[in-house]
Scaffold this active site. Structure first.
Site, short mmCIF file in Angstrom:
data_model
loop_
_atom_site.label_atom_id
_atom_site.label_comp_id
_atom_site.label_asym_id
_atom_site.label_seq_id
_atom_site.Cartn_x
_atom_site.Cartn_y
_atom_site.Cartn_z
N GLN A 171 -12.27 5.88 -2.39
CA GLN A 171 -13.05 4.46 -2.51
C GLN A 171 -14.16 4.43 -2.18
O GLN A 171 -14.66 5.41 -1.37
CB GLN A 171 -11.95 3.78 -1.84
CG GLN A 171 -10.63 3.06 -2.29
CD GLN A 171 -10.12 2.11 -1.53
OE1 GLN A 171 -10.30 1.73 -0.50
NE2 GLN A 171 -9.16 1.44 -2.49
N HIS B 16 -6.88 2.52 2.37
CA HIS B 16 -8.23 2.18 1.82
C HIS B 16 -9.37 2.41 2.84
O HIS B 16 -9.21 2.80 3.98
CB HIS B 16 -8.09 0.66 1.58
CG HIS B 16 -7.59 -0.39 2.54
ND1 HIS B 16 -7.24 -1.46 2.36
CD2 HIS B 16 -7.22 -0.11 3.89
CE1 HIS B 16 -6.97 -2.02 3.52
NE2 HIS B 16 -6.94 -1.10 4.45
N ALA C 157 -17.40 -8.50 0.76
CA ALA C 157 -16.91 -7.04 0.69
C ALA C 157 -16.50 -6.74 -0.56
O ALA C 157 -16.07 -7.81 -1.52
CB ALA C 157 -15.75 -7.02 1.77
N TRP D 85 0.72 -1.15 0.04
CA TRP D 85 0.21 -0.22 0.11
C TRP D 85 0.84 1.38 0.06
O TRP D 85 0.07 2.27 -0.11
CB TRP D 85 -0.99 0.04 1.25
CG TRP D 85 -2.12 -1.00 0.93
CD1 TRP D 85 -3.42 -0.30 0.11
CD2 TRP D 85 -2.32 -2.03 1.06
NE1 TRP D 85 -4.27 -1.33 0.10
CE2 TRP D 85 -3.84 -2.61 0.77
CE3 TRP D 85 -1.87 -3.28 1.63
CZ2 TRP D 85 -4.32 -3.75 0.92
CZ3 TRP D 85 -2.29 -4.48 1.94
CH2 TRP D 85 -3.69 -4.70 1.45
N ARG E 234 -2.20 7.30 -0.47
CA ARG E 234 -0.86 6.47 -0.68
C ARG E 234 0.20 7.19 -1.22
O ARG E 234 0.05 8.21 -1.84
CB ARG E 234 -1.27 5.18 -1.55
CG ARG E 234 -2.22 4.30 -1.15
CD ARG E 234 -2.57 3.04 -2.00
NE ARG E 234 -3.88 2.69 -1.56
CZ ARG E 234 -4.49 1.52 -2.18
NH1 ARG E 234 -3.71 0.91 -3.31
NH2 ARG E 234 -5.62 1.08 -1.73
#
Ligand SMILES: [Zn+2]
Length: 360
Positions: free
Chosen positions: A218, A178, A315, A161, A204
């Site tokens: 996101q 995230h 998910a 990440w 990030r």
């Protein structure tokens, strides 16, 4: 001085004063005229001071006559003064006139950013499928960002990440990489059934280019219940693709790895430009990748005290910028943060056209 000489001088002054006044059209010239004839050292004043030299019998007539002339000149002065003042006002009014018949200037009322519009649209799509929209912290602990998502400290997946770490003594605080940490936060505080989507900013340490930003958005989705299956995940994502990209869209699942799901997939939608034949937008593949998904890993459920023998869940995560880029043919992710109103204004009305509507 005798009366006749006095009267002749009086006439002479009056004539010149009258002629001079006729040519005056400005207040400074008028003031000079007043000084010349009526002022303390003006011609008329000086002449009237000589009244005492006139023979006593003629003095009252001379004085009366002089007063009449003075009265006449004073009245002419006042009239001219008013004319100049009024004339100036007329000129100013003409210069400052407002044309009330011109159409008004339309005020710029602004509109929501395309990212906000897309988040709103996605939230509405998922609301129709029973998902609640929740928001989480952008500054996270590694406990929620990694540990509870089945990514322990020694797991190589942590390196994936390029995390931005907040400078604290323990290095245990990060900018969330995230929106997935909210999976654990929601499950800790809610008993199943759970159906939530989590839109928001993520961070990030990326080198920026046309497809990478250091900050992007996101949308995370999570459903946990007693009978959740892979087919439920597929149905939800199929519906999402059709709502976003058109009623005939198909989706594709391929195996992928994310530590917090098992099995994991990447999911793609068939290209609405070429209908799967391959074109520039889909880079010849016929498919556009939307995000990652899978069945919630048993370790994630255990981590928040939910028995994976009783409950299952799915998910998924997708990039908000990516959805906009795919649907509107945008080829540079940096456009969203570049603050160019010409670009942003293109989206002012798209949510209204999408049919689900936005009040923005
Ligand atoms: Zn295509």
């Amino acid at each position: 001085m005798n009366y006749e000489a006095f009267a002749a001088q009086l006439d002479h002054i009056q004539e010149r004063a009258t002629a001079s006044l006729a040519g005056i059209d400005a207040s400074d010239a008028l003031a000079a005229w007043e000084r010349e004839f009526l002022g303390g050292k003006g011609e008329l004043t000086m002449l009237m001071r000589s009244l005492g030299g006139i023979e006593a019998g003629q003095r009252p007539d001379a004085g009366r006559r002089a007063n009449e002339v003075k009265k006449g000149m004073t009245a002419a002065y006042s009239a001219k003064e008013a004319a100049i003042k009024f004339g100036g006002l007329t000129t100013r009014l003409a210069a400052e006139a407002v044309d009330v018949t011109l159409p008004g200037r339309k005020p710029n009322i602004g509109y929501a950013h395309p990212i906000s519009l897309m988040i709103e649209e996605l939230s509405e799509i998922f609301a129709l499928m029973g998902f609640q929209t929740v928001f989480g912290p952008e500054v996270e602990t590694t406990h929620y960002n990694f540990d509870l998502l089945n990514i322990p400290a020694d797991h190589p997946a942590r390196d994936v990440w390029d995390t931005m770490i907040v400078d604290t003594p323990s290095d245990a605080i990060v900018m969330r990489t995230h929106t997935s940490p909210m999976q654990a936060r929601v499950m800790e505080n809610t008993s199943p059934p759970v159906r939530v989507v989590v839109p928001g900013r993520t961070y990030r340490y990326e080198a920026q280019d046309a497809s990478h930003e250091w900050m992007f958005h996101q949308l995370e989705g999570l459903a946990v219940d007693k009978t959740i299956r892979m087919s439920d995940l597929k149905g939800v994502l199929q519906e999402l693709a059709r709502q976003l990209f058109g009623p005939t869209r198909r989706i594709r699942f391929r195996c992928d790895f994310f530590p917090f799901v098992e099995p994991g997939v990447d999911f793609a939608v068939d290209c609405a430009i070429c209908y799967g034949k391959g074109c520039r937008v889909c880079k010849g593949s016929g498919w556009l990748e939307m995000g990652g998904a899978g069945m919630v890993h048993p370790n994630v459920l255990r981590g928040v005290g939910i028995d994976p023998e009783v409950y299952t869940g799915f998910a998924f995560g997708l990039g908000v910028e990516r959805m906009l880029m795919m649907r509107h043919g945008i080829n540079d992710v940096r456009a969203f943060a570049a603050n160019d109103l010409r670009f942003l204004a293109e989206f002012a009305s798209f949510s209204a056209h999408a049919g689900r509507g936005s009040s923005v």
